[in-house]
Scaffold this motif. Structure first.
Motif, mmCIF file in Angstrom:
data_model
loop_
_atom_site.group_PDB
_atom_site.id
_atom_site.type_symbol
_atom_site.label_atom_id
_atom_site.label_comp_id
_atom_site.label_asym_id
_atom_site.label_seq_id
_atom_site.Cartn_x
_atom_site.Cartn_y
_atom_site.Cartn_z
ATOM 1 N N ASN A 155 0.833 -1.213 0.000
ATOM 2 C CA ASN A 155 0.000 0.000 0.000
ATOM 3 C C ASN A 155 0.863 1.256 0.000
ATOM 4 O OD1 ASN A 155 -2.402 -1.476 0.034
ATOM 5 N ND2 ASN A 155 -2.450 -1.558 2.279
ATOM 6 N N PHE A 156 1.947 1.214 0.754
ATOM 7 C CA PHE A 156 2.888 2.337 0.810
ATOM 8 C C PHE A 156 3.472 2.596 -0.578
ATOM 9 C CE2 PHE A 156 7.294 3.838 1.597
ATOM 10 C CZ PHE A 156 7.036 5.003 2.305
ATOM 11 N N CYS A 157 3.900 1.546 -1.254
ATOM 12 C CA CYS A 157 4.473 1.685 -2.599
ATOM 13 C C CYS A 157 3.426 2.199 -3.588
ATOM 14 C CB CYS A 157 5.031 0.347 -3.081
ATOM 15 S SG CYS A 157 6.521 -0.182 -2.217
ATOM 16 N N ASN A 158 2.198 1.726 -3.454
ATOM 17 C CA ASN A 158 1.128 2.204 -4.332
ATOM 18 C C ASN A 158 0.905 3.702 -4.164
ATOM 19 O OD1 ASN A 158 0.654 -0.318 -5.440
ATOM 20 N ND2 ASN A 158 -0.973 -0.837 -4.008
ATOM 21 N N ASP A 159 0.936 4.157 -2.915
ATOM 22 C CA ASP A 159 0.754 5.588 -2.656
ATOM 23 C C ASP A 159 1.937 6.403 -3.173
ATOM 24 O OD1 ASP A 159 -1.685 5.074 -1.507
ATOM 25 O OD2 ASP A 159 -0.987 5.266 0.567
ATOM 26 N N LEU A 160 3.121 5.823 -3.090
ATOM 27 C CA LEU A 160 4.309 6.498 -3.624
ATOM 28 C C LEU A 160 4.345 6.466 -5.149
ATOM 29 C CD1 LEU A 160 7.313 5.351 -1.366
ATOM 30 C CD2 LEU A 160 6.392 7.655 -1.566
ATOM 31 N N GLU A 161 3.577 5.535 -5.735
ATOM 32 C CA GLU A 161 3.588 5.291 -7.181
ATOM 33 C C GLU A 161 4.960 4.799 -7.635
ATOM 34 O OE1 GLU A 161 2.291 9.036 -8.786
ATOM 35 O OE2 GLU A 161 0.197 8.679 -8.266
ATOM 36 N N ILE A 162 5.527 3.920 -6.805
ATOM 37 C CA ILE A 162 6.821 3.302 -7.093
ATOM 38 C C ILE A 162 6.673 1.793 -6.905
ATOM 39 C CG2 ILE A 162 9.231 3.084 -6.369
ATOM 40 C CD1 ILE A 162 9.138 5.955 -5.394
ATOM 41 N N PRO A 163 7.071 0.967 -7.888
ATOM 42 C CA PRO A 163 6.956 -0.494 -7.737
ATOM 43 C C PRO A 163 7.786 -0.991 -6.553
ATOM 44 C CG PRO A 163 7.404 0.114 -10.020
ATOM 45 C CD PRO A 163 7.594 1.354 -9.207
ATOM 46 N N PRO A 164 7.316 -2.023 -5.851
ATOM 47 C CA PRO A 164 8.062 -2.544 -4.686
ATOM 48 C C PRO A 164 9.465 -3.012 -5.018
ATOM 49 C CG PRO A 164 5.818 -3.384 -4.699
ATOM 50 C CD PRO A 164 6.021 -2.692 -6.019
ATOM 51 N N ASP A 165 9.681 -3.499 -6.261
ATOM 52 C CA ASP A 165 11.001 -4.012 -6.628
ATOM 53 C C ASP A 165 11.882 -2.953 -7.290
ATOM 54 O OD1 ASP A 165 9.573 -3.799 -8.975
ATOM 55 O OD2 ASP A 165 10.057 -5.809 -9.713
ATOM 56 N N ASP A 166 11.477 -1.703 -7.223
ATOM 57 C CA ASP A 166 12.271 -0.599 -7.766
ATOM 58 C C ASP A 166 13.467 -0.331 -6.854
ATOM 59 O OD1 ASP A 166 12.973 2.415 -8.143
ATOM 60 O OD2 ASP A 166 11.627 1.993 -9.812
ATOM 61 N N LEU A 167 14.591 0.050 -7.442
ATOM 62 C CA LEU A 167 15.795 0.327 -6.663
ATOM 63 C C LEU A 167 15.558 1.421 -5.630
ATOM 64 C CD1 LEU A 167 18.827 -0.259 -6.239
ATOM 65 C CD2 LEU A 167 19.316 1.504 -7.950
ATOM 66 N N ARG A 168 14.646 2.334 -5.924
ATOM 67 C CA ARG A 168 14.371 3.416 -4.974
ATOM 68 C C ARG A 168 13.814 2.894 -3.657
ATOM 69 N NH1 ARG A 168 10.806 6.945 -8.984
ATOM 70 N NH2 ARG A 168 10.408 4.804 -9.701
ATOM 71 N N MET A 169 13.075 1.792 -3.710
ATOM 72 C CA MET A 169 12.540 1.239 -2.464
ATOM 73 C C MET A 169 13.643 0.587 -1.636
ATOM 74 S SD MET A 169 9.613 2.349 -2.436
ATOM 75 C CE MET A 169 9.403 1.691 -0.784
ATOM 76 N N LEU A 170 14.607 -0.030 -2.303
ATOM 77 C CA LEU A 170 15.755 -0.577 -1.582
ATOM 78 C C LEU A 170 16.544 0.565 -0.943
ATOM 79 C CD1 LEU A 170 17.499 -3.045 -0.868
ATOM 80 C CD2 LEU A 170 18.709 -2.712 -3.034
ATOM 81 N N TYR A 171 16.662 1.661 -1.663
ATOM 82 C CA TYR A 171 17.369 2.825 -1.132
ATOM 83 C C TYR A 171 16.605 3.440 0.042
ATOM 84 C CZ TYR A 171 20.069 7.181 -1.129
ATOM 85 O OH TYR A 171 20.869 8.228 -0.764
#
Length: 250
Positions: free
Chosen positions: A84-100
């Motif tokens: 849900n957090f990723c959906n609100d950010l509009e960033i896929p969960p497996d995107d490098l930005r989420m790892l960062y």
């Protein structure tokens, strides 16, 4: 030193520094002066000390964000909350930005964030809303231009991506990470991944993971600086060089 007393070149450096780091002109000028106007060194100093210069945030807003995404039966944000957090950010969960983002939280797990990790992490980042988090992640690549910060992030990626209780990283996960982390940084990335899948086909140790980064930063395009007879590289890298030389004879 006031802005007016700076040379045009120094003013331009301050502007470049602020564009990259989002720091104030005063902070930019102060750090650049300490680094004798070496902008690369100044940026690296800034990122290394960023924990001590975070702007003020609304702690109640951060707690409200945590409550929005946390599990109903656990005082932590789990898989459903992360999605849900990723959906609100509009960033896929497996995107490098989420790892960062996990790295900036100093999270011990990529799929479970504790209250302390989330609240303290956002406070360090100086963000207290989804919009501010999204904007902060836009600066990921400029922040990782610091060699020491990238090296630290690279090591973190290995540790957080291992399965519980495992000292090694499974090969497919390692390849996926390398393709994200070393894109544009390792000229032989495609060949490296090809070799690992077709020939090596083993889990990746921490030593191999770390030395791969060093290898990617030092190897010449034609491998001419690699002496296999006196090599100090691990066997997997030596055999990779042999594999490449066989494919593209000099």
């Amino acid at each position: 030193m006031s802005f007016r007393s700076q040379t045009v070149e120094q003013q331009n450096l301050c502007h470049q520094f602020s564009e990259i780091t989002q720091a104030s002109p005063e902070v930019a000028a102060s750090i650049l002066r300490k680094c004798k106007w070496n902008i690369r060194q100044a940026i690296e100093v800034y990122w290394e000390s960023a924990d001590f210069c975070s702007p003020a945030v609304d702690s109640s807003a951060i707690e409200a964000l945590f409550d929005k995404y946390k599990d109903s039966d656990d005082n932590a944000i789990g898989v459903d909350g992360l999605i849900n957090f990723c959906n609100d950010l509009e960033i896929p969960p497996d995107d490098l930005r989420m790892l960062y983002f996990c790295y900036n939280l100093k999270a011990k797990s990529a799929v479970r964030w504790t209250n302390a990790e989330f609240v303290q992490g956002l406070s360090r980042l100086g963000v207290d809303s989804i919009e501010k988090i999204r904007d902060s992640l836009k600066h990921m690549r400029s922040e990782l231009s610091s060699p020491s910060k990238f090296k630290d992030f690279y090591a973190y990626a290995f540790d957080i991506s291992r399965q519980d209780g495992q000292k090694v990283l499974d090969l497919q996960t390692a390849i996926q990470l390398w393709r994200m982390l070393l894109e544009g940084r390792f000229d032989h990335l495609d060949l490296w991944c090809e070799y690992l899948e077709k020939v090596y086909n083993k889990a990746i140790t921490k030593d191999t993971w770390q030395l791969t980064l060093e290898f990617s930063q030092t190897v010449n395009e034609d491998f001419s600086n690699i002496d296999l007879e006196n090599s100090a590289w691990p066997v997997v890298i030596d055999e990779f060089v042999e594999y490449c030389r066989a494919k593209v004879p000099s």
